[in-house]
Design an enzyme around this catalytic site. Sequence first.
Site, PDB file in Angstrom:
ATOM      1  N   GLY A 293       0.820  -1.220   0.000  1.00  0.00           N
ATOM      2  CA  GLY A 293       0.000   0.000   0.000  1.00  0.00           C
ATOM      3  C   GLY A 293       0.842   1.253   0.000  1.00  0.00           C
TER       4      GLY A 293
ATOM      5  N   ARG B 252       3.885   6.004   1.869  1.00  0.00           N
ATOM      6  CA  ARG B 252       4.400   7.380   1.966  1.00  0.00           C
ATOM      7  C   ARG B 252       3.888   8.230   0.806  1.00  0.00           C
ATOM      8  NH1 ARG B 252      10.428   7.499  -0.336  1.00  0.00           N
ATOM      9  NH2 ARG B 252      10.375   5.606  -1.575  1.00  0.00           N
TER      10      ARG B 252
ATOM     11  N   LYS C 105       4.094  12.282  -3.028  1.00  0.00           N
ATOM     12  CA  LYS C 105       4.966  11.193  -2.574  1.00  0.00           C
ATOM     13  C   LYS C 105       5.929  11.768  -1.532  1.00  0.00           C
ATOM     14  CE  LYS C 105       7.997   7.622  -4.528  1.00  0.00           C
ATOM     15  NZ  LYS C 105       8.505   7.062  -5.805  1.00  0.00           N
TER      16      LYS C 105
ATOM     17  N   ASP D  35       8.750   5.976   7.746  1.00  0.00           N
ATOM     18  CA  ASP D  35       8.376   7.298   8.274  1.00  0.00           C
ATOM     19  C   ASP D  35       7.424   8.058   7.351  1.00  0.00           C
ATOM     20  OD1 ASP D  35      10.037   7.894   6.177  1.00  0.00           O
ATOM     21  OD2 ASP D  35      11.521   8.993   7.364  1.00  0.00           O
ATOM     22  N   GLY D  36       7.124   7.481   6.193  1.00  0.00           N
ATOM     23  CA  GLY D  36       6.198   8.145   5.276  1.00  0.00           C
ATOM     24  C   GLY D  36       6.814   9.298   4.496  1.00  0.00           C
TER      25      GLY D  36
ATOM     26  N   ARG E 121      -1.850  -0.949  -9.831  1.00  0.00           N
ATOM     27  CA  ARG E 121      -0.689  -1.803 -10.101  1.00  0.00           C
ATOM     28  C   ARG E 121      -1.141  -3.256 -10.189  1.00  0.00           C
ATOM     29  NH1 ARG E 121       3.230   1.399  -6.997  1.00  0.00           N
ATOM     30  NH2 ARG E 121       2.176   3.345  -6.534  1.00  0.00           N
TER      31      ARG E 121
ATOM     32  N   ASP F 155       4.273  -4.653  -7.443  1.00  0.00           N
ATOM     33  CA  ASP F 155       3.652  -3.416  -6.954  1.00  0.00           C
ATOM     34  C   ASP F 155       4.201  -2.196  -7.692  1.00  0.00           C
ATOM     35  OD1 ASP F 155       5.908  -4.422  -5.283  1.00  0.00           O
ATOM     36  OD2 ASP F 155       5.837  -2.400  -4.467  1.00  0.00           O
ATOM     37  N   ASN F 156       5.257  -2.394  -8.472  1.00  0.00           N
ATOM     38  CA  ASN F 156       5.791  -1.296  -9.275  1.00  0.00           C
ATOM     39  C   ASN F 156       5.484  -1.506 -10.754  1.00  0.00           C
ATOM     40  OD1 ASN F 156       6.815  -0.119  -6.960  1.00  0.00           O
ATOM     41  ND2 ASN F 156       8.834  -1.048  -7.176  1.00  0.00           N
TER      42      ASN F 156
ATOM     43  N   ASP G 103       7.442   4.383 -10.228  1.00  0.00           N
ATOM     44  CA  ASP G 103       8.272   4.144  -9.039  1.00  0.00           C
ATOM     45  C   ASP G 103       9.753   4.097  -9.359  1.00  0.00           C
ATOM     46  OD1 ASP G 103       6.277   4.404  -7.278  1.00  0.00           O
ATOM     47  OD2 ASP G 103       6.229   2.326  -6.596  1.00  0.00           O
TER      48      ASP G 103
HETATM   49  P1  AMP Z   1       8.968   1.229  -3.181  1.00  0.00           P
HETATM   50  O1  AMP Z   1      10.213   0.431  -2.973  1.00  0.00           O
HETATM   51  O2  AMP Z   1       9.191   2.713  -3.122  1.00  0.00           O
HETATM   52  O3  AMP Z   1       8.193   0.805  -4.362  1.00  0.00           O
HETATM   53  O4  AMP Z   1       8.067   0.943  -1.904  1.00  0.00           O
HETATM   54  C1  AMP Z   1       7.667  -0.344  -1.484  1.00  0.00           C
HETATM   55  C2  AMP Z   1       6.705  -0.206  -0.337  1.00  0.00           C
HETATM   56  O5  AMP Z   1       7.349   0.384   0.803  1.00  0.00           O
HETATM   57  C3  AMP Z   1       5.484   0.645  -0.617  1.00  0.00           C
HETATM   58  O6  AMP Z   1       4.410   0.099   0.065  1.00  0.00           O
HETATM   59  C4  AMP Z   1       5.895   1.983  -0.050  1.00  0.00           C
HETATM   60  O7  AMP Z   1       4.778   2.773   0.282  1.00  0.00           O
HETATM   61  C5  AMP Z   1       6.665   1.568   1.193  1.00  0.00           C
HETATM   62  N1  AMP Z   1       7.637   2.578   1.616  1.00  0.00           N
HETATM   63  C6  AMP Z   1       8.802   2.901   1.008  1.00  0.00           C
HETATM   64  N2  AMP Z   1       9.429   3.868   1.685  1.00  0.00           N
HETATM   65  C7  AMP Z   1       8.650   4.197   2.744  1.00  0.00           C
HETATM   66  C8  AMP Z   1       8.752   5.141   3.824  1.00  0.00           C
HETATM   67  N3  AMP Z   1       9.793   5.970   3.942  1.00  0.00           N
HETATM   68  N4  AMP Z   1       7.745   5.173   4.701  1.00  0.00           N
HETATM   69  C9  AMP Z   1       6.690   4.354   4.605  1.00  0.00           C
HETATM   70  N5  AMP Z   1       6.527   3.457   3.632  1.00  0.00           N
HETATM   71  C10 AMP Z   1       7.500   3.364   2.702  1.00  0.00           C
HETATM   72 MG    MG Z   2       6.584   1.070  -5.208  1.00  0.00          MG
END
Ligand code: AMP
Ligand code: MG
Length: 489
Positions: free
Chosen positions: A91, A94, A114, A126-127, A184, A253-254, A263
């Site tokens: 989900g 962030r 984002k 940390d979002g 996705r 998910d990407n 992403d």
């Molecule tokens: P990503 O690798 O950016 O495609 O992210 C994979 C998952 O990790 C997704 O669900 C993102 O929302 C979550 N995510 C990545 N970085 C953060 C962050 N700093 N805080 C919270 N969720 C994150």
């Molecule tokens: Mg992603």
Amino acid sequence: MAPDTLSFAFDNSYARLPERFYARLDPTPVAAPRLLKLNAALAAELGLDAAALASPAGVEMLAGNRVAPGSLPIALAYAGHQFGNFVPQLGDGRAILLGEVIDRAGRRRDLQLKGSGPTPFSRRGDGRAALGPVLREYLVSEAMAALGIPTTRSLAAVATGEEIWREAPLPGAVLTRVAASHVRVGTFQFFAARGDTEALRLLADHVIERHYPEARTDANPYRALFAAVIARQATLVAGWMLVGFVHGVMNTDNCSVAGETIDYGPCAFMDVYKPDTVFSSIDQGGRYAYANQPRIAHWNLARFGETLLPLLAEDSDAALAMANETLATFQPRYGQALLAGMRRKLGLFTEESGDAALAQELLNAMAEGRADFTATFRALDPESDAAALPRFAATDGYEAWAVKWRERLAHEPRPAAERRAAMHAANPLYIPRNHRVEAVLAAAIEQGDLGPFEDFLAVLSKPFDARPGLEAYAEPPEGQGVYRTFCGT
Ligand code: AMP
Ligand code: MG
């Protein structure tokens, strides 16, 4: 500023789906929003007033400190296979979808922040997003768009005035991302994993309505949806391969069902042609290496097909047969898209059976001769080897190939200028080379100087047009060292 200049014609179709599709929440405000970059051309395309977006109220909106009228912020639920392992709940951890707008061309586009703070999907994160990865996504996604490759876009980058902690304290930032949608393969997997066929059907209908309306009238709309997603992914990945792009994290998910590159994390363009090129520091096994990308896309699409099984047919054997038959269209689609692109890169206007082998022979010569992918294609000249030869550390392979290439070109006589123009329109001169990306990010982060970022963005906005004074931007790095990108978190 008059309040109505910051009005968006939001029409939030995703937020009208059932509540289990998302979490409803506002972005978390930041300490000191400061606009770093606004994409005025994209704003115009979206029918948004760039001046209003750059105003204090606009910047507050782009930072998540203010919710624009008509926006209904939500964090989307999805699952996904990460490096082959299924995670039933990921989900938007962030990111927050502000809503959808209909652009000037009548297309529905998502506006998403984002780095906008924690959500119920944040797990231990940390979002937030760091300035470096935000500027990197801005730069690379806009470069991809200029190269003509389907991609999410970047509308704005805003500094938060807050520090975030990674391995060290880093300046925080928020990116405003624009996408055809944020659905996705992992979104389908989220509901499939829960056995929620009703949600799957609603999601599939939403995607058909939004991206593949022609599937609606097919005898089996869900089979047509699967076929259409396969076709777009095949074209997309062929587009990546033709410019030497390595996505880096092709998790399900990407993988956008709309067929956009999405992403941007540890992505990069290859300099020297090496099929096993991997940039991501976390991709130890080379799962997402350059040459693996078509195989991985096929694997991701197989996972997508699995989620559609309950919609394809009542009988599970019939559904499986239909899914497999449809999935089998990926390889020929991809092959056609790649070959068509290779023909353009080689200046071929007609089709002959030996063309794929001819292209492969050049790639082999490039691998042997440690030639730079982008610069070599751009240097190809039917009239002369003067520009191409110096790109090769060993030239035998190229010289043998060039003889065959010219024989092939002789089958389709064309005015030299016409062929040159066509080749220049297919072989970019300026790409976001890693050493340049790192340099402009370092200037922004360490000196607070966005000048080099702006300059580079302007170069990349016309990747095919040679301009005097920009020669250095076309050059590979000296020494061609090992390059690693780190996950953009
Ligand atoms: P990503 O690798 O950016 O495609 O992210 C994979 C998952 O990790 C997704 O669900 C993102 O929302 C979550 N995510 C990545 N970085 C953060 C962050 N700093 N805080 C919270 N969720 C994150
Ligand atoms: Mg992603």
